[in-house]
Structure formats: structure tokens, C-alpha cells
Motif scaffolding. Structure first.
Motif, PDB file in Angstrom:
ATOM      1  N   VAL A 119       0.851  -1.193   0.000  1.00  0.00           N
ATOM      2  CA  VAL A 119       0.000   0.000   0.000  1.00  0.00           C
ATOM      3  C   VAL A 119       0.889   1.247   0.000  1.00  0.00           C
ATOM      4  O   VAL A 119       1.984   1.259   0.550  1.00  0.00           O
ATOM      5  N   PHE A 120       0.392   2.306  -0.660  1.00  0.00           N
ATOM      6  CA  PHE A 120       1.138   3.550  -0.810  1.00  0.00           C
ATOM      7  C   PHE A 120       0.355   4.720  -0.223  1.00  0.00           C
ATOM      8  O   PHE A 120      -0.862   4.806  -0.389  1.00  0.00           O
ATOM      9  N   ASN A 121       1.066   5.610   0.451  1.00  0.00           N
ATOM     10  CA  ASN A 121       0.497   6.890   0.867  1.00  0.00           C
ATOM     11  C   ASN A 121       1.210   7.976   0.083  1.00  0.00           C
ATOM     12  O   ASN A 121       2.442   7.970  -0.022  1.00  0.00           O
ATOM     13  N   GLU A 122       0.434   8.903  -0.472  1.00  0.00           N
ATOM     14  CA  GLU A 122       1.021   9.903  -1.367  1.00  0.00           C
ATOM     15  C   GLU A 122       1.558  11.131  -0.651  1.00  0.00           C
ATOM     16  O   GLU A 122       2.574  11.685  -1.048  1.00  0.00           O
ATOM     17  N   GLU A 123       0.884  11.584   0.394  1.00  0.00           N
ATOM     18  CA  GLU A 123       1.314  12.815   1.049  1.00  0.00           C
ATOM     19  C   GLU A 123       1.130  12.720   2.557  1.00  0.00           C
ATOM     20  O   GLU A 123      -0.011  12.739   3.026  1.00  0.00           O
ATOM     21  N   PRO A 124       2.237  12.613   3.301  1.00  0.00           N
ATOM     22  CA  PRO A 124       3.607  12.463   2.812  1.00  0.00           C
ATOM     23  C   PRO A 124       3.811  11.061   2.236  1.00  0.00           C
ATOM     24  O   PRO A 124       3.129  10.116   2.656  1.00  0.00           O
ATOM     25  N   PRO A 125       4.742  10.907   1.290  1.00  0.00           N
ATOM     26  CA  PRO A 125       4.923   9.599   0.653  1.00  0.00           C
ATOM     27  C   PRO A 125       5.583   8.569   1.567  1.00  0.00           C
ATOM     28  O   PRO A 125       6.600   8.848   2.191  1.00  0.00           O
ATOM     29  N   PHE A 126       4.972   7.391   1.636  1.00  0.00           N
ATOM     30  CA  PHE A 126       5.575   6.221   2.270  1.00  0.00           C
ATOM     31  C   PHE A 126       4.799   5.011   1.795  1.00  0.00           C
ATOM     32  O   PHE A 126       3.697   5.142   1.237  1.00  0.00           O
ATOM     33  N   ALA A 127       5.363   3.831   1.994  1.00  0.00           N
ATOM     34  CA  ALA A 127       4.715   2.605   1.524  1.00  0.00           C
ATOM     35  C   ALA A 127       5.146   1.434   2.394  1.00  0.00           C
ATOM     36  O   ALA A 127       6.147   1.500   3.115  1.00  0.00           O
ATOM     37  N   GLY A 128       4.382   0.370   2.303  1.00  0.00           N
ATOM     38  CA  GLY A 128       4.719  -0.833   3.051  1.00  0.00           C
ATOM     39  C   GLY A 128       3.857  -1.991   2.595  1.00  0.00           C
ATOM     40  O   GLY A 128       2.854  -1.805   1.886  1.00  0.00           O
ATOM     41  N   THR A 129       4.241  -3.180   3.006  1.00  0.00           N
ATOM     42  CA  THR A 129       3.488  -4.388   2.641  1.00  0.00           C
ATOM     43  C   THR A 129       2.844  -4.966   3.890  1.00  0.00           C
ATOM     44  O   THR A 129       3.534  -5.442   4.797  1.00  0.00           O
TER      45      THR A 129
END
Length: 231
Positions: A119-129
Motif C-alpha cells: 500500500v502507498f500513501n502519497e502525502e507524505p509519501p511512504f509505503a509498506g506491505t
């Protein structure tokens, strides 16, 4: 129970690559949720490293990470409808943790929606499984550590934030510790509140600010030189 995919709501993210520290998609770098969490000091871990030595600690941490990855892989296979035979697991600690998970799974009527899903978060950008999201939108994270801690909760919040950005609101986080030495599990269920989501977003924002400005701050020649009296 086999994971299902509701394409209207639970879309699988494609077209990204993974590094040790980040996910990269369409040219944008999304730091891993675990790297965001690293901004929080871990005194217990530092004391342990100092006690046994940095090199030995790194070796132990690497082995533990590999063991955790193997357990996660086995769990994902089962949740996706595949058969796993205990006899095929050669590592004793991996086998022990997986048996603990089987005990947990037998006593919990969960129907997974997402398994090992990025999954991705755009603002602020980060991601994880994330490990698993079930039909009740409970977010579950498997851990093969000695004990659960505050940082595990923060990591789960990161996934919940990214899901919320996709209009998927998780009411609770379930942390399941699978003991690699004894065939037992511990379970902790924590409600996810709006203030928790905002807290993690603030933490991610701070991580990005520090990452983007630390060199400028250290190299800023306009700062007055610190004298002995100011130290």
C-alpha cells in the motif's frame, strides 16, 4: 480460507520496485513504513547491540529477519489457498513459529481480503506491505520477535494510514506474536483512532523534513560558532 480480491475497492498496486529502504513507483521514492518508524529511538535495542557487539548483533538481526520472511511466506501460501507440509520446513525456529500460527488460525474464523499487499500513501509519501486485512477490515501483522513493542504498533498504523488514503478505514490493529522457540502465540488487538492516524502522518512528515534538511542544517555557515560557555 482463500484470500479474495474485490477489484473495486481492494486494487493490487503494480509497477513498482523495492529497495532495502524504499518502494519506487513512477519515479517517486516512497520510504518504507519501517524506515519511518526508525526515527523513534529504541534504547533497548541499542543496549543489546552494545552488550554483544555491533557485528554479532547485525548477524543475529539478519538471521531473525530471514526467519521472519520465511514464516510470512508460509502463512501467505496458506491464506492464498496453498497446502504447506510441516515436513518440508527445515529450519526449527521457522517450523515452530509456523505451527504457532496454525494454532492461531484454527481458533480464529478470519476471511482474508488482502494478503502480503503493498500500500502507498502519497502525502507524505511512504509505503509498506501489510500481512493481512480480513473481511472485518481488521489489519493483522505477524511478528516472530521475542515480545511485542511500541514500534510494532507504529508500523501497523503506517499501513492503516495508507489504506485510509484508499478509503479503506481499519477499525482495529491485531498484532500476533509467533514464538520461534515454543509453539505458542500472543495476540494484542488495539483500536485505531483518528488521532493515531494523524500521529503517524505527522511522524512521516517529520521524517521527510529531517531527511530533506539535515545536510543543509549541518552545513549552514550562518550559524554562530558554539563557544565553550554555550555547549
Amino acid at each position: 480460507m482463500t484470500a479474495t480480491n474485490n477489484s473495486a475497492q481492494f486494487s493490487v498496486m503494480q509497477g513498482f520496485r523495492i529497495t532495502k529502504d524504499a518502494y519506487i513507483k513512477n519515479g517517486t521514492v516512497y520510504p518504507r513504513v519501517s524506515r519511518i518508524v526508525d526515527i523513534i529511538a529504541n534504547p533497548e535495542l541499542e543496549r543489546w547491540r552494545h552488550k554483544i557487539g555491533v557485528k554479532q548483533a547485525a548477524c543475529i538481526a539478519k538471521e531473525a529477519a530471514q526467519r521472519g520472511e520465511q514464516v510470512h511466506h508460509l502463512i501467505a501460501k496458506v491464506l492464498n489457498g496453498e497446502m504447506v507440509s510441516i515436513k518440508t520446513i527445515n529450519n526449527d525456529q521457522v517450523r515452530t513459529a509456523f505451527v504457532a500460527w496454525q494454532d492461531w488460525f484454527r481458533t480464529h474464523a478470519v476471511r482474508p481480503k488482502l494478503v502480503e499487499h503493498t500500500v502507498f500513501n502519497e502525502e507524505p509519501p511512504f509505503a509498506g506491505t501489510l500481512d493481512m486485512l480480513d473481511e472485518t477490515l481488521t489489519l493483522t501483522d505477524w511478528k516472530t520477535t521475542r515480545k511485542l513493542n511500541f514500534r510494532h504498533w507504529l508500523q501497523g498504523l503506517g499501513y492503516a494510514c495508507a489504506l485510509r488514503a484508499q478509503n479503506i478505514v481499519c477499525p482495529r490493529l491485531r498484532l500476533v506474536r509467533l514464538d520461534p522457540n515454543i509453539e505458542i502465540y500472543d495476540e494484542l488487538i488495539i483500536p485505531i483512532e483518528d488521532t493515531h492516524i494523524q500521529m503517524f502522518l505527522n511522524l512521516a512528515g517529520l521524517w521527510h523534513w529531517i531527511t530533506n534538511h539535515k545536510e543543509d542544517l549541518l552545513n549552514d555557515s550562518s550559524h554562530d560558532e558554539i563557544t565553550d560557555g554555550e555547549a
